[in-house]
Motif scaffolding. Structure first.
Motif, PDB file in Angstrom:
ATOM      1  N   PRO A   1     -15.773 -74.371  43.122  1.00 57.47           N
ATOM      2  CA  PRO A   1     -16.828 -74.062  43.156  1.00 57.47           C
ATOM      3  C   PRO A   1     -18.312 -74.886  42.284  1.00 57.47           C
ATOM      4  O   PRO A   1     -17.784 -74.743  41.156  1.00 57.47           O
ATOM      5  CB  PRO A   1     -15.857 -73.540  41.721  1.00 57.47           C
TER       6      PRO A   1
ATOM      7  N   LEU B   1     -21.481 -67.472  43.864  1.00 58.09           N
ATOM      8  CA  LEU B   1     -20.409 -68.016  43.480  1.00 58.09           C
ATOM      9  C   LEU B   1     -20.197 -66.438  42.318  1.00 58.09           C
ATOM     10  O   LEU B   1     -18.830 -66.507  42.483  1.00 58.09           O
ATOM     11  CB  LEU B   1     -20.344 -69.085  43.177  1.00 58.09           C
TER      12      LEU B   1
ATOM     13  N   VAL C   1     -14.150 -69.011  48.051  1.00 59.70           N
ATOM     14  CA  VAL C   1     -14.167 -70.745  47.179  1.00 59.70           C
ATOM     15  C   VAL C   1     -13.198 -71.866  47.319  1.00 59.70           C
ATOM     16  O   VAL C   1     -12.072 -71.574  46.702  1.00 59.70           O
ATOM     17  CB  VAL C   1     -14.481 -70.442  45.867  1.00 59.70           C
TER      18      VAL C   1
END
Length: 354
Positions: A77, A88, A74
């Motif tokens: 985010p 996520l 990631v």
């Protein structure tokens, strides 16, 4: 024997009326348009296509990065919708960033599963439990018609040996009814196995025509599948993850997805699968959330994970296999606003925040 002839025809007419009526009712509904690309993805390829669309959108603008061998990182985010938020959340809850584990966990997340529920309520999809029941009814009727043929032959032999006057054999009198009932039941079973309804096909076709000018990665995957993904590296990574997630024993998928809860039903017209025929489990109202590729599955009671309670042991979560899931795991994760989950470390959560 002559008294049995009208009974054969009456029973056949009732059986055909019952299965045809059920088929029409289960595949009807108010219909309506497809609201967004995730609904189009679910109709085209089940939960797997929904997750692939979200991953493609996240990768295309640099919010995630997928590197070899299938590891997700990631970068930013930031989620723009519930499915991206689920990606996520599941990435944060997973012990590693393996793409195939993440993909499977998100397929089973309430944010994805509820898309299928909404489509089923509008008559664009048929949930897996209803499909199984209707198919079972049709199969029973077809098998009964098949088995009654040799029975009718035996009755004809008995009648021939005991009758004092010649008449057409009993089997000749009833075989038209058996043939019509058997063929009708087989056709009904074939149609009932289809996940997407006629209204769903029309709706997703209209969506494709109206949004054909859009060329973003998420839309291309939703409408055309992984083969249309412009990023060749991500395409190969997702195709490899799809092969890993393919349930053991599954063959080529038909229309697209568990349909998945296929992920709760494969997917597409036939049950729910993506371009490679990946079938996931769409629990809908009564399915069990297990499947290949993710280790041992667990079951959901009283409906989808979004409305029922689920339990899983060890690191495996409810509605999914190992590697992290939407309901439980070694660290807290997200589920729906009304579900309760238990595992080695229990958690309660909401569908929109971890």
């Amino acid at each position: 024997m002559d008294i049995l002839v009208p009974l054969y025809y009456l029973a056949g007419a009732v059986a055909v009326a019952v299965i045809v009526t059920r088929l029409v009712r289960t595949r009807g509904g108010s219909g309506g348009p497809v609201h967004d690309r995730y609904e189009a993805a679910f109709l085209n390829g089940g939960p797997a296509r929904v997750v692939d669309s979200a991953l493609a959108a996240l990768q295309s603008d640099g919010r995630i990065a997928v590197g070899g061998p299938g590891i997700v990182a990631v970068v930013r985010p930031t989620a723009r919708d519930l499915v991206e938020r689920a990606v996520l959340q599941e990435h944060a809850a997973a012990p590693h960033g393996a793409l195939h584990h993440l993909r499977l966990a998100v397929m089973r997340h309430p944010a994805v599963q509820e898309i299928g529920d909404g489509l089923a309520e509008r008559g664009l999809l048929v949930d897996p439990a209803t499909r199984r029941t209707t198919t079972r009814w049709c199969t029973v009727v077809a098998a009964t018609a098949f088995l009654l043929f040799p029975v009718s032959v035996l009755l004809s032999i008995v009648d021939f040996g005991t009758s004092e006057e010649f008449s057409a054999p009993f089997v000749f009198k009833v075989v038209p009814a058996l043939f019509v009932v058997g063929i009708t039941a087989v056709v009904c079973a074939s149609v009932a196995a289809g996940r997407i309804t006629p209204a769903g096909r029309r709706a997703v076709a209209a969506y494709g025509r109206e949004r054909g000018h859009l060329a973003d990665a998420g839309h291309l995957v939703a409408v055309h599948g992984l083969r249309a993904l412009p990023d060749p590296v991500l395409r190969e990574q997702l195709l490899a993850a799809a092969r890993i997630n393919r349930p053991r024993g599954s063959g080529r998928g038909a229309r697209g997805g568990r349909g998945g809860r296929a992920g709760s039903g494969h997917h597409h017209s036939s049950s729910g699968a993506d371009a490679l025929g990946v079938v996931t489990v769409w629990c809908a109202d009564s399915g069990s959330c297990g499947g290949g590729g993710g280790g041992g599955g667990s079951s959901c009671s009283s409906g989808s994970c979004s409305s029922g309670s689920c339990s899983g042991g060890g690191s495996g979560g409810s509605c999914g296999g190992g590697g992290g899931s939407s309901c439980s795991g070694s660290s807290s994760s997200s589920c729906s606003s009304s579900s309760s989950c238990s595992s080695s470390s229990s958690s309660s959560c909401s569908s929109s925040s971890s």
